[in-house]
Motif scaffolding. Sequence first.
Motif, PDB file in Angstrom:
ATOM      1  N   GLN A  51       5.793  58.245 -24.947  1.00 24.67           N
ATOM      2  CA  GLN A  51       4.647  57.966 -25.799  1.00 24.67           C
ATOM      3  C   GLN A  51       3.389  58.318 -25.025  1.00 24.67           C
ATOM      4  OE1 GLN A  51       4.597  54.168 -27.658  1.00 24.67           O
ATOM      5  NE2 GLN A  51       2.472  54.342 -28.288  1.00 24.67           N
ATOM      6  N   LEU A  52       2.576  59.152 -25.614  1.00 21.92           N
ATOM      7  CA  LEU A  52       1.346  59.566 -24.955  1.00 21.92           C
ATOM      8  C   LEU A  52       0.271  58.509 -25.141  1.00 21.92           C
ATOM      9  CD1 LEU A  52       1.295  63.269 -26.148  1.00 21.92           C
ATOM     10  CD2 LEU A  52       2.140  62.372 -23.985  1.00 21.92           C
ATOM     11  N   SER A  53      -0.563  58.369 -24.122  1.00 23.83           N
ATOM     12  CA  SER A  53      -1.658  57.389 -24.238  1.00 23.83           C
ATOM     13  C   SER A  53      -2.819  58.037 -24.971  1.00 23.83           C
ATOM     14  CB  SER A  53      -2.092  56.923 -22.843  1.00 23.83           C
ATOM     15  OG  SER A  53      -2.599  58.023 -22.113  1.00 23.83           O
ATOM     16  N   LEU A  54      -3.572  57.241 -25.674  1.00 19.61           N
ATOM     17  CA  LEU A  54      -4.704  57.723 -26.437  1.00 19.61           C
ATOM     18  C   LEU A  54      -5.918  56.930 -25.990  1.00 19.61           C
ATOM     19  CD1 LEU A  54      -5.840  59.433 -28.746  1.00 19.61           C
ATOM     20  CD2 LEU A  54      -5.208  57.604 -30.304  1.00 19.61           C
ATOM     21  N   ARG A  55      -6.845  57.629 -25.371  1.00 23.38           N
ATOM     22  CA  ARG A  55      -8.035  56.935 -24.862  1.00 23.38           C
ATOM     23  C   ARG A  55      -9.047  56.798 -25.999  1.00 23.38           C
ATOM     24  NH1 ARG A  55     -10.206  58.829 -19.288  1.00 23.38           N
ATOM     25  NH2 ARG A  55     -11.504  57.101 -19.899  1.00 23.38           N
ATOM     26  N   LEU A  56      -9.403  55.580 -26.283  1.00 24.48           N
ATOM     27  CA  LEU A  56     -10.333  55.301 -27.366  1.00 24.48           C
ATOM     28  C   LEU A  56     -11.692  54.838 -26.849  1.00 24.48           C
ATOM     29  CD1 LEU A  56      -7.917  53.426 -29.776  1.00 24.48           C
ATOM     30  CD2 LEU A  56      -8.638  55.807 -29.873  1.00 24.48           C
ATOM     31  N   ASP A  57     -11.896  54.918 -25.547  1.00 25.65           N
ATOM     32  CA  ASP A  57     -13.134  54.408 -24.966  1.00 25.65           C
ATOM     33  C   ASP A  57     -14.177  55.488 -24.705  1.00 25.65           C
ATOM     34  OD1 ASP A  57     -11.897  55.712 -22.958  1.00 25.65           O
ATOM     35  OD2 ASP A  57     -11.909  54.053 -21.541  1.00 25.65           O
ATOM     36  N   GLY A  58     -14.127  56.609 -25.396  1.00 20.89           N
ATOM     37  CA  GLY A  58     -15.174  57.616 -25.260  1.00 20.89           C
ATOM     38  C   GLY A  58     -14.679  58.944 -24.722  1.00 20.89           C
ATOM     39  N   GLY A  59     -13.437  59.110 -24.475  1.00 16.98           N
ATOM     40  CA  GLY A  59     -12.918  60.409 -24.045  1.00 16.98           C
ATOM     41  C   GLY A  59     -12.783  60.505 -22.530  1.00 16.98           C
ATOM     42  N   ALA A  60     -12.524  61.726 -22.054  1.00 10.80           N
ATOM     43  CA  ALA A  60     -12.314  61.962 -20.612  1.00 10.80           C
ATOM     44  C   ALA A  60     -13.651  62.138 -19.915  1.00 10.80           C
ATOM     45  CB  ALA A  60     -11.442  63.207 -20.428  1.00 10.80           C
ATOM     46  N   ARG A  61     -13.940  61.254 -18.986  1.00  9.93           N
ATOM     47  CA  ARG A  61     -15.178  61.351 -18.201  1.00  9.93           C
ATOM     48  C   ARG A  61     -14.875  61.359 -16.752  1.00  9.93           C
ATOM     49  NH1 ARG A  61     -20.063  58.257 -21.026  1.00  9.93           N
ATOM     50  NH2 ARG A  61     -19.492  58.738 -23.116  1.00  9.93           N
TER      51      ARG A  61
END
Length: 61
Positions: A51-61
């Motif tokens: 299962q892939l993780s999905l970042r919901l906190d603003g994307g890749a920074r």
Amino acid sequence: MTHTEEVIERAMAAVAAARKKREREAEWRKRTFGRIDMAPPLPRLKRGGVQLSLRLDGGAR
């Protein structure tokens, strides 16, 4: 037989005829549509995998 009794008798006959027609049509639908093959069931999904993780906190920074 009074007029009222005649009216009631005709109404009861109409109800009986409508019921008989409805039952005949239901039997016809059962015979007709009972022969139709539906699409085969979908293949079962294999369990497991990643299962892939999905970042919901603003994307890749």
